[in-house]
Design a protein around this motif. Sequence first.
Motif, PDB file in Angstrom:
ATOM      1  N   ASP A  51       0.921  -1.239   0.042  1.00 42.66           N
ATOM      2  CA  ASP A  51      -0.215  -0.081   0.051  1.00 42.66           C
ATOM      3  C   ASP A  51       0.886   1.231  -0.023  1.00 42.66           C
ATOM      4  O   ASP A  51       0.526   2.052  -0.741  1.00 42.66           O
ATOM      5  N   VAL A  52       1.924   1.405   0.794  1.00 41.17           N
ATOM      6  CA  VAL A  52       2.678   2.495   1.099  1.00 41.17           C
ATOM      7  C   VAL A  52       4.081   2.216   1.037  1.00 41.17           C
ATOM      8  O   VAL A  52       4.569   1.348   1.726  1.00 41.17           O
ATOM      9  N   LEU A  53       4.914   2.774   0.082  1.00 39.14           N
ATOM     10  CA  LEU A  53       6.400   2.800   0.352  1.00 39.14           C
ATOM     11  C   LEU A  53       6.907   4.062   1.225  1.00 39.14           C
ATOM     12  O   LEU A  53       6.539   5.168   0.700  1.00 39.14           O
ATOM     13  N   TYR A  54       7.235   3.964   2.139  1.00 40.15           N
ATOM     14  CA  TYR A  54       7.637   5.036   2.890  1.00 40.15           C
ATOM     15  C   TYR A  54       9.116   5.029   3.308  1.00 40.15           C
ATOM     16  O   TYR A  54      10.009   5.706   2.486  1.00 40.15           O
ATOM     17  N   THR A  55       9.842   4.368   4.355  1.00 38.73           N
ATOM     18  CA  THR A  55      11.074   4.174   4.635  1.00 38.73           C
ATOM     19  C   THR A  55      11.825   3.416   3.848  1.00 38.73           C
ATOM     20  O   THR A  55      13.090   3.552   3.558  1.00 38.73           O
ATOM     21  N   GLY A  56      11.022   2.111   3.247  1.00 36.45           N
ATOM     22  CA  GLY A  56      11.793   1.244   2.661  1.00 36.45           C
ATOM     23  C   GLY A  56      12.070   0.026   3.277  1.00 36.45           C
ATOM     24  O   GLY A  56      12.444  -0.841   2.586  1.00 36.45           O
ATOM     25  N   HIS A  57      12.109  -0.091   4.575  1.00 35.80           N
ATOM     26  CA  HIS A  57      12.359  -0.927   5.111  1.00 35.80           C
ATOM     27  C   HIS A  57      11.566  -2.368   4.904  1.00 35.80           C
ATOM     28  O   HIS A  57      12.302  -3.318   4.842  1.00 35.80           O
ATOM     29  N   SER A  58      10.418  -2.250   4.689  1.00 35.47           N
ATOM     30  CA  SER A  58       9.418  -3.645   4.605  1.00 35.47           C
ATOM     31  C   SER A  58       9.978  -4.136   3.141  1.00 35.47           C
ATOM     32  O   SER A  58      10.102  -5.289   3.034  1.00 35.47           O
ATOM     33  N   ILE A  59      10.128  -3.379   2.038  1.00 35.93           N
ATOM     34  CA  ILE A  59      10.232  -3.613   0.622  1.00 35.93           C
ATOM     35  C   ILE A  59      11.697  -4.299   0.757  1.00 35.93           C
ATOM     36  O   ILE A  59      11.977  -5.341   0.196  1.00 35.93           O
ATOM     37  N   LEU A  60      12.598  -3.716   1.309  1.00 33.85           N
ATOM     38  CA  LEU A  60      14.078  -4.110   1.407  1.00 33.85           C
ATOM     39  C   LEU A  60      13.922  -5.686   1.834  1.00 33.85           C
ATOM     40  O   LEU A  60      14.616  -6.579   1.358  1.00 33.85           O
ATOM     41  N   LYS A  61      13.325  -5.915   3.223  1.00 31.96           N
ATOM     42  CA  LYS A  61      13.057  -7.406   3.810  1.00 31.96           C
ATOM     43  C   LYS A  61      12.630  -8.151   2.701  1.00 31.96           C
ATOM     44  O   LYS A  61      13.089  -9.190   2.744  1.00 31.96           O
ATOM     45  N   VAL A  62      11.564  -7.708   1.920  1.00 33.50           N
ATOM     46  CA  VAL A  62      10.800  -8.664   1.010  1.00 33.50           C
ATOM     47  C   VAL A  62      11.833  -8.896  -0.026  1.00 33.50           C
ATOM     48  O   VAL A  62      11.821 -10.127  -0.768  1.00 33.50           O
ATOM     49  N   LEU A  63      12.484  -7.953  -0.918  1.00 37.25           N
ATOM     50  CA  LEU A  63      13.686  -8.169  -1.706  1.00 37.25           C
ATOM     51  C   LEU A  63      14.419  -9.281  -1.363  1.00 37.25           C
ATOM     52  O   LEU A  63      14.787 -10.107  -2.296  1.00 37.25           O
ATOM     53  N   ALA A  64      15.096  -8.919  -0.327  1.00 35.02           N
ATOM     54  CA  ALA A  64      16.182  -9.864   0.273  1.00 35.02           C
ATOM     55  C   ALA A  64      15.675 -11.324   0.392  1.00 35.02           C
ATOM     56  O   ALA A  64      16.400 -12.253  -0.087  1.00 35.02           O
ATOM     57  N   TYR A  65      14.401 -11.458   0.931  1.00 35.55           N
ATOM     58  CA  TYR A  65      13.884 -12.786   1.019  1.00 35.55           C
ATOM     59  C   TYR A  65      13.549 -13.354  -0.484  1.00 35.55           C
ATOM     60  O   TYR A  65      13.801 -14.478  -0.779  1.00 35.55           O
ATOM     61  N   LEU A  66      12.987 -12.757  -1.419  1.00 32.37           N
ATOM     62  CA  LEU A  66      12.687 -13.172  -2.616  1.00 32.37           C
ATOM     63  C   LEU A  66      13.765 -13.522  -3.606  1.00 32.37           C
ATOM     64  O   LEU A  66      13.781 -14.293  -4.305  1.00 32.37           O
ATOM     65  N   VAL A  67      15.039 -12.539  -3.380  1.00 27.38           N
ATOM     66  CA  VAL A  67      16.251 -12.717  -4.292  1.00 27.38           C
ATOM     67  C   VAL A  67      16.619 -14.356  -4.058  1.00 27.38           C
ATOM     68  O   VAL A  67      17.159 -14.719  -4.963  1.00 27.38           O
ATOM     69  N   GLN A  68      16.559 -14.650  -2.801  1.00 24.62           N
ATOM     70  CA  GLN A  68      17.000 -16.152  -2.435  1.00 24.62           C
ATOM     71  C   GLN A  68      16.383 -17.180  -3.162  1.00 24.62           C
ATOM     72  O   GLN A  68      16.652 -18.293  -3.260  1.00 24.62           O
ATOM     73  N   LYS A  69      14.922 -16.798  -3.662  1.00 22.82           N
ATOM     74  CA  LYS A  69      14.200 -17.792  -4.604  1.00 22.82           C
ATOM     75  C   LYS A  69      14.825 -17.604  -5.954  1.00 22.82           C
ATOM     76  O   LYS A  69      13.924 -18.306  -6.581  1.00 22.82           O
ATOM     77  N   GLN A  70      15.620 -16.997  -6.449  1.00 22.77           N
ATOM     78  CA  GLN A  70      16.035 -16.760  -7.666  1.00 22.77           C
ATOM     79  C   GLN A  70      14.961 -16.580  -8.867  1.00 22.77           C
ATOM     80  O   GLN A  70      15.096 -17.206  -9.734  1.00 22.77           O
ATOM     81  N   PRO A  71      14.438 -15.438  -8.695  1.00 18.46           N
ATOM     82  CA  PRO A  71      13.416 -15.088  -9.746  1.00 18.46           C
ATOM     83  C   PRO A  71      14.059 -14.577 -10.878  1.00 18.46           C
ATOM     84  O   PRO A  71      15.336 -14.107 -10.736  1.00 18.46           O
ATOM     85  N   ALA A  72      13.534 -14.340 -12.145  1.00 22.62           N
ATOM     86  CA  ALA A  72      14.181 -13.845 -13.262  1.00 22.62           C
ATOM     87  C   ALA A  72      14.097 -12.426 -13.039  1.00 22.62           C
ATOM     88  O   ALA A  72      15.116 -11.710 -13.410  1.00 22.62           O
ATOM     89  N   ALA A  73      13.112 -11.667 -12.426  1.00 20.49           N
ATOM     90  CA  ALA A  73      13.065 -10.385 -12.127  1.00 20.49           C
ATOM     91  C   ALA A  73      12.226  -9.928 -11.085  1.00 20.49           C
ATOM     92  O   ALA A  73      11.347 -11.034 -10.701  1.00 20.49           O
ATOM     93  N   ILE A  74      12.232  -8.868 -10.313  1.00 16.32           N
ATOM     94  CA  ILE A  74      11.463  -8.374  -9.323  1.00 16.32           C
ATOM     95  C   ILE A  74      11.144  -7.064  -9.689  1.00 16.32           C
ATOM     96  O   ILE A  74      11.758  -6.172  -9.892  1.00 16.32           O
TER      97      ILE A  74
END
Length: 186
Positions: A101-124
């Motif tokens: 819903d809201v991108l503010y400080t970026g902490h939540s998105i950073l945590k999600v991206l770090a988690y998802l990168v481990q799943k080896q997607p083609a792109a996020i």
Amino acid sequence: MFDEAQLAVLLDNMAEHCAGLLRGRQRVAVIGIRRRGAPLADLLTERLIAMHGMAPPLRLDLLVKRYADDLTLLHPETQLTEQAQHATLDLSGYTLLVVDDVLYTGHSILKVLAYLVQKQPAAIRVAVLVERAGRCLPLAADVVGARLEIAPTDIIECHVPPFESDFRIELLQPGRATTPDGQDHV
């Protein structure tokens, strides 16, 4: 700030931008960040299918918590709770669309991206309903419904069914009182 009709237009525009980012991708997953990112992901997914002819994507939700709805710090570090069924989930080769819903400080998105990168997607890719001033981290969303430059003490409150009865965005200004003449006073 935005009522249901205005938000429908924002979501239509967001879906169009998302469709452009996802066009030609064979394996797509739309990932909502709970709480309010999950129903927004559903709304975007519905539009991607109905308006842009996209095949139904894999739909997942992640639970991430740092702040309460009033931006009170709940956890010193952002917490991402992995659901058991996600532990062995193979997302390699998928294009992921993360919705919040809201991108503010970026902490939540950073945590999600770090988690998802481990799943080896083609792109996020990241889509947010509101991007507001005040990021602490060098992150930006790929798709943004509305960019708001507001005071650091102000709060953007997204009301998203089923968590609230109506769909709207409000600006809360703690410490300000509105008088009958409609003027704000500190």
